[in-house]
Design a protein around this motif. Structure first.
Motif, PDB file in Angstrom:
ATOM      1  N   VAL A  61       0.689  -1.146  -0.065  1.00 21.12           N
ATOM      2  CA  VAL A  61      -0.057  -0.079  -0.112  1.00 21.12           C
ATOM      3  C   VAL A  61       0.803   1.040  -0.093  1.00 21.12           C
ATOM      4  O   VAL A  61       2.127   1.218   0.383  1.00 21.12           O
ATOM      5  N   TYR A  93       0.512   5.841   0.293  1.00 20.05           N
ATOM      6  CA  TYR A  93      -0.340   7.046   0.906  1.00 20.05           C
ATOM      7  C   TYR A  93       0.371   8.170   0.089  1.00 20.05           C
ATOM      8  O   TYR A  93       1.431   8.787   0.437  1.00 20.05           O
ATOM      9  N   PRO A 113       0.822  12.002  -0.325  1.00 23.05           N
ATOM     10  CA  PRO A 113       0.497  13.387   0.170  1.00 23.05           C
ATOM     11  C   PRO A 113      -0.161  14.180  -0.607  1.00 23.05           C
ATOM     12  O   PRO A 113       0.194  14.369  -1.966  1.00 23.05           O
ATOM     13  N   SER A 171      -4.926  10.819  -3.743  1.00 28.13           N
ATOM     14  CA  SER A 171      -4.233  11.079  -2.604  1.00 28.13           C
ATOM     15  C   SER A 171      -4.829  11.277  -1.248  1.00 28.13           C
ATOM     16  O   SER A 171      -6.202  11.388  -1.346  1.00 28.13           O
ATOM     17  N   GLN A 172      -4.137  11.345  -0.061  1.00 27.85           N
ATOM     18  CA  GLN A 172      -4.477  11.719   0.979  1.00 27.85           C
ATOM     19  C   GLN A 172      -5.567  10.398   1.535  1.00 27.85           C
ATOM     20  O   GLN A 172      -6.473  10.620   2.287  1.00 27.85           O
ATOM     21  N   LYS A 173      -5.177   9.157   1.107  1.00 26.01           N
ATOM     22  CA  LYS A 173      -5.956   8.019   1.501  1.00 26.01           C
ATOM     23  C   LYS A 173      -4.830   6.830   1.360  1.00 26.01           C
ATOM     24  O   LYS A 173      -4.002   7.061   0.459  1.00 26.01           O
ATOM     25  N   LEU A 174      -5.078   5.967   2.065  1.00 24.51           N
ATOM     26  CA  LEU A 174      -4.179   4.571   1.663  1.00 24.51           C
ATOM     27  C   LEU A 174      -4.957   3.836   0.733  1.00 24.51           C
ATOM     28  O   LEU A 174      -6.128   3.411   0.691  1.00 24.51           O
ATOM     29  N   ARG A 222      -0.756   2.587  12.938  1.00 28.51           N
ATOM     30  CA  ARG A 222      -0.131   3.277  11.818  1.00 28.51           C
ATOM     31  C   ARG A 222       0.405   2.361  11.005  1.00 28.51           C
ATOM     32  O   ARG A 222       0.842   1.238  11.230  1.00 28.51           O
ATOM     33  N   ILE A 276       1.883   6.860   8.661  1.00 25.86           N
ATOM     34  CA  ILE A 276       0.476   7.190   8.328  1.00 25.86           C
ATOM     35  C   ILE A 276      -0.520   6.547   9.408  1.00 25.86           C
ATOM     36  O   ILE A 276      -0.388   5.460   9.842  1.00 25.86           O
ATOM     37  N   ALA A 324      -3.078   5.040  10.361  1.00 21.65           N
ATOM     38  CA  ALA A 324      -4.465   4.145   9.696  1.00 21.65           C
ATOM     39  C   ALA A 324      -4.317   2.593  10.497  1.00 21.65           C
ATOM     40  O   ALA A 324      -3.193   2.351  11.000  1.00 21.65           O
ATOM     41  N   GLU A 326      -8.799   0.989   7.283  1.00 23.61           N
ATOM     42  CA  GLU A 326      -8.296   1.522   6.148  1.00 23.61           C
ATOM     43  C   GLU A 326      -7.744   0.699   5.310  1.00 23.61           C
ATOM     44  O   GLU A 326      -7.514   0.922   4.010  1.00 23.61           O
ATOM     45  N   ALA A 359      -8.575  -0.225   1.466  1.00 23.30           N
ATOM     46  CA  ALA A 359      -7.598  -0.254   0.360  1.00 23.30           C
ATOM     47  C   ALA A 359      -7.734  -1.453  -0.582  1.00 23.30           C
ATOM     48  O   ALA A 359      -7.584  -1.303  -1.791  1.00 23.30           O
TER      49      ALA A 359
END
Length: 331
Positions: free
Chosen positions: A135, A137, A139, A212-215, A248, A258, A260, A264, A268
């Motif tokens: 995975v 992430y 930014p 972006s801004q997500k796993l 995390r 991250i 998460a 999360e 994904a």
């Protein structure tokens, strides 16, 4: 690269990067000996740095993911300067770090030219999940380590933008150094990395916002690897979510750490449902529970941007370089 200080006082190094002077200085500032160097994958871009890094710390033990291979020539580890390496095993309790760091191995059947192998780790004390390529992430803003000149070069309307503009007229205008153009360069850079040939580099905002801004799972890994062995991947991911209470995640690429957890991570990988269907209804799935609560995230792959990867996948399947689907669920 991630470094963990063990209870023994030594350092455990995950996926080492190039041993530049700056890198080695940061490691030595921790004031502890490097005891273990871990290669958690077969991938060349991670393997290539293990030998030069280990030469800086010759007393450290080197551990590697199982089933190592390389392409176009399947060369032994010794060719890469890696000698006397120990092999990481699934849920191995005999390692000296087992009471602090647990591990789970994803070892798929061959998806084409070779198998996909990745080892995930869980550091109990910090409740941190370590992965390599599983995975990422992305930014929203470009990291400080990226030179502004690279961002501005990506912001220019060059040949790639003209080819990937959805037929719209591409203005030929100079690029001034400002935050807007740096952001545009970052968004274009990310989309090219993720999709190889995204649908619209001229106006990257919408696709970038979706990724972006997500796993997420990298679209390349999703298309060329995980879609081939969905059962194996689901077992691995469900095992991680079931057994490890992480809060995390530290991937080897893009941003980290991250904030998460299990929800999360499973969201994904919700796209696996599209490949498994009824074939996987043998027991309740953790991913089904979490994604039903969070909302299915399979739609985070923009269809237009996925076309180049889908075409590449179809071509590779047609010439026999990649398999369409591969069985291999651990029973």
């Amino acid at each position: 690269m991630t470094v963990i200080k063990l209870k023994s006082g030594g350092l455990w190094v995950h996926a080492p990067i190039a041993p530049t002077k700056e890198c080695i200085k940061l490691v030595k500032e921790l004031g502890a000996p490097v005891e273990y160097i871990v290669l958690p994958t077969f991938a060349y871009e991670h393997k290539i740095f293990v030998a030069p890094f280990s030469r800086k710390f010759p007393k450290a033990q080197v551990w590697v993911a199982p089933r190592q291979w390389s392409w176009p020539l399947n060369l032994p580890l010794e060719f890469f300067g890696i000698f006397r390496a120990k092999i990481l095993k699934d849920e191995d309790l005999s390692t000296t770090w087992a009471d602090e760091i647990e591990q789970k191995v994803l070892s798929s059947p061959e998806v084409g030219i070779g198998p996909y192998v990745e080892v995930a780790f869980y550091h109990k004390r910090s409740r941190t999940l370590l992965v390599t390529d599983a995975v990422i992430y992305v930014p929203n803003k470009p990291p400080e380590c990226i030179n502004k000149e690279y961002l501005l070069a990506s912001a220019k309307n060059g040949l790639a933008v003209k080819l990937l503009s959805k037929g719209k007229k591409v203005p030929d205008e100079p690029v001034v150094d400002n935050e807007r153009n740096r952001q545009k360069g970052w968004e274009r850079m990310v989309l090219q990395i993720l999709f190889l040939g995204p649908s619209n580099l001229l106006e990257p905002n919408a696709s970038f916002a979706q990724m972006s801004q997500k796993l997420i799972v990298s679209p390349i890994i999703k298309t060329l690897v995980f879609s081939k062995v969905p059962e194996k991947v689901r077992d691995w991911v469900d095992g991680i979510a079931r057994d490890w209470k992480f809060k995390r995640i530290i991937p080897a690429h893009f941003a980290g750490p991250i904030k998460a957890g299990r929800a999360e991570l499973l969201a994904a990988f919700a796209f696996l449902d599209d490949f498994l269907g009824e074939r996987y209804v043998t027991r309740p799935s953790l991913s089904l529970l979490f994604t039903s609560l969070m909302g299915k995230a399979a739609s985070y792959f923009p269809p237009d941007d996925m076309k180049t990867l889908s075409s590449l996948d179809e071509f590779l399947v047609s010439v026999g370089a990649v398999k369409k689907t591969v069985s291999g669920r651990k029973r």
